[in-house]
Design an enzyme around this catalytic site. Structure first.
Site, PDB file in Angstrom:
ATOM      1  N   SER A 295      -4.995   8.249  -3.616  1.00 16.56           N
ATOM      2  CA  SER A 295      -5.232   7.436  -2.418  1.00 16.56           C
ATOM      3  C   SER A 295      -4.449   7.952  -1.225  1.00 16.56           C
ATOM      4  O   SER A 295      -3.328   8.475  -1.372  1.00 16.56           O
ATOM      5  CB  SER A 295      -4.817   5.989  -2.704  1.00 16.56           C
ATOM      6  OG  SER A 295      -4.768   5.228  -1.521  1.00 16.56           O
TER       7      SER A 295
ATOM      8  N   TYR B 298       1.090  -0.229  -4.841  1.00 20.29           N
ATOM      9  CA  TYR B 298      -0.164   0.487  -5.097  1.00 20.29           C
ATOM     10  C   TYR B 298      -0.003   1.976  -4.825  1.00 20.29           C
ATOM     11  O   TYR B 298      -0.377   2.829  -5.644  1.00 20.29           O
ATOM     12  CB  TYR B 298      -1.288  -0.087  -4.240  1.00 20.29           C
ATOM     13  CG  TYR B 298      -2.562   0.729  -4.308  1.00 20.29           C
ATOM     14  CD1 TYR B 298      -3.300   0.787  -5.488  1.00 20.29           C
ATOM     15  CD2 TYR B 298      -3.010   1.450  -3.204  1.00 20.29           C
ATOM     16  CE1 TYR B 298      -4.466   1.545  -5.558  1.00 20.29           C
ATOM     17  CE2 TYR B 298      -4.175   2.201  -3.267  1.00 20.29           C
ATOM     18  CZ  TYR B 298      -4.898   2.255  -4.446  1.00 20.29           C
ATOM     19  OH  TYR B 298      -6.041   3.010  -4.524  1.00 20.29           O
TER      20      TYR B 298
END
Length: 322
Positions: A127, A153
């Site tokens: 990501s 995350y």
């Protein structure tokens, strides 16, 4: 017609379902794996798979990577695309342990399964969040994200990248770490901004603007991201001794207020705004330097925001699940 079989984890999700369709169209055999995490309704994910679930070259297994390598089927595959993950920056701040369990331990269990099965080609979905609030822009793959991660995350995705590198070093795993940049389009998760904004507009409700509206994201249409993944799969299948990290973005950050205006135009409703404080863990901007992916994979995103939003809005009323 390809003779290769690809295992896609997270095959019922937003990106995973688009990828399965693309791979099947190109003649690959696809083994899909999903645990139907309740982050959003199972019915949505089953709709995502409806177009290819009965395809003769598709096989589906419902399995949970958190349960260890033994939970995965002993099926022969040539390459794995690992998309399965617990997603979302905001929720990770509230539930950091769940993100470690899913994204770190789940990835470790998959890597162990690959080692045990003798599968040595992996495309790992990371990501843009790993770049955090890096001061260098656009974000290059050689920047040091250890100094900039600002959400659980992001940390879980970076840990996954490091595990992949470890298995490359120890067991000669060929691997591509691909950092995705704010993917959008038909089947987008209902918690993501574009999907949420469109629903609020249609319900005649105000759109929350976190901060002053100047934060920006490098929005990338799902078909462009999937094209990058397929190119990555081809690269892995044709090369050995591979360990590379690439950005799959659009290289054009869109400020939040500009995005909201564009969504309003696509839906045909003028937005009403409600300003709120910035959310914990959110970054100011994401901005992909995609030159490495262009050189290595021939990656070239081409879908404009206007066209991408048009396709998203055309899809939206058909699949809403109450």
């Amino acid at each position: 017609m390809s003779s290769f079989t690809v295992l896609v984890t997270g095959c019922a999700g937003f990106i995973g379902s688009h990828l399965c369709e693309r791979l099947l169209r190109e003649g690959y055999r696809v083994v899909g794996l999903d645990n139907f995490d309740p982050f959003y309704p199972r019915a949505v994910k089953e709709q995502n798979m409806a177009a290819f679930a009965e395809h003769p070259h598709f096989t589906f297994y419902e399995a949970d990577l958190r349960q260890g390598p033994a939970a995965l089927p002993p099926v022969p595959v040539e390459v794995v695309v690992h998309l399965a993950a617990k997603a979302g920056v905001g929720p990770s701040v509230q539930q950091p342990a769940a993100y470690v369990e899913n994204n770190v331990m789940g990835t470790l269990h998959l890597l162990e399964w690959m080692r045990q099965q003798g599968v040595n080609k992996l495309f790992f979905a990371s990501s843009s969040s790993v770049y955090g609030n890096s001061t260098e822009k656009p974000f290059r793959e050689d920047l040091n994200p250890l100094a900039t991660c600002i959400s659980p995350y992001a940390a879980s995705k970076l840990a996954g990248e490091e595990l992949v590198h470890t298995y490359h070093h120890l067991y000669q795993l060929d691997a591509l770490n691909a950092r995705f940049f704010t993917v959008y389009g038909p089947r987008q998760r209902p918690d993501l901004a574009i999907h949420k904004f469109a629903r609020l507009l249609r319900a005649s409700q105000p759109i929350p603007v976190f901060g002053d509206g100047s934060t920006a994201r490098d929005y990338t249409f799902v078909a462009d991201t999937v094209d990058g993944i397929v190119r990555g799969v081809r690269y892995l299948l044709s090369h050995t001794g591979v360990f590379e990290t690439v950005n799959l973005g659009n290289s054009r950050p869109i400020p939040l207020l500009e995005l909201i205006e564009a969504v309003g135009q696509a839906v045909g409703i003028a937005p009403e705004l409600r300003f709120e404080p910035l959310q914990a863990g959110d970054v100011d901007i994401t901005f992909a330097d995609i030159r490495k992916a262009q050189t290595l994979l021939g990656y070239a995103p081409h879908t404009s925001l206007t066209e991408g939003l048009r396709q998203f809005v055309a899809w939206l009323p058909v699949v809403e699940v109450v």
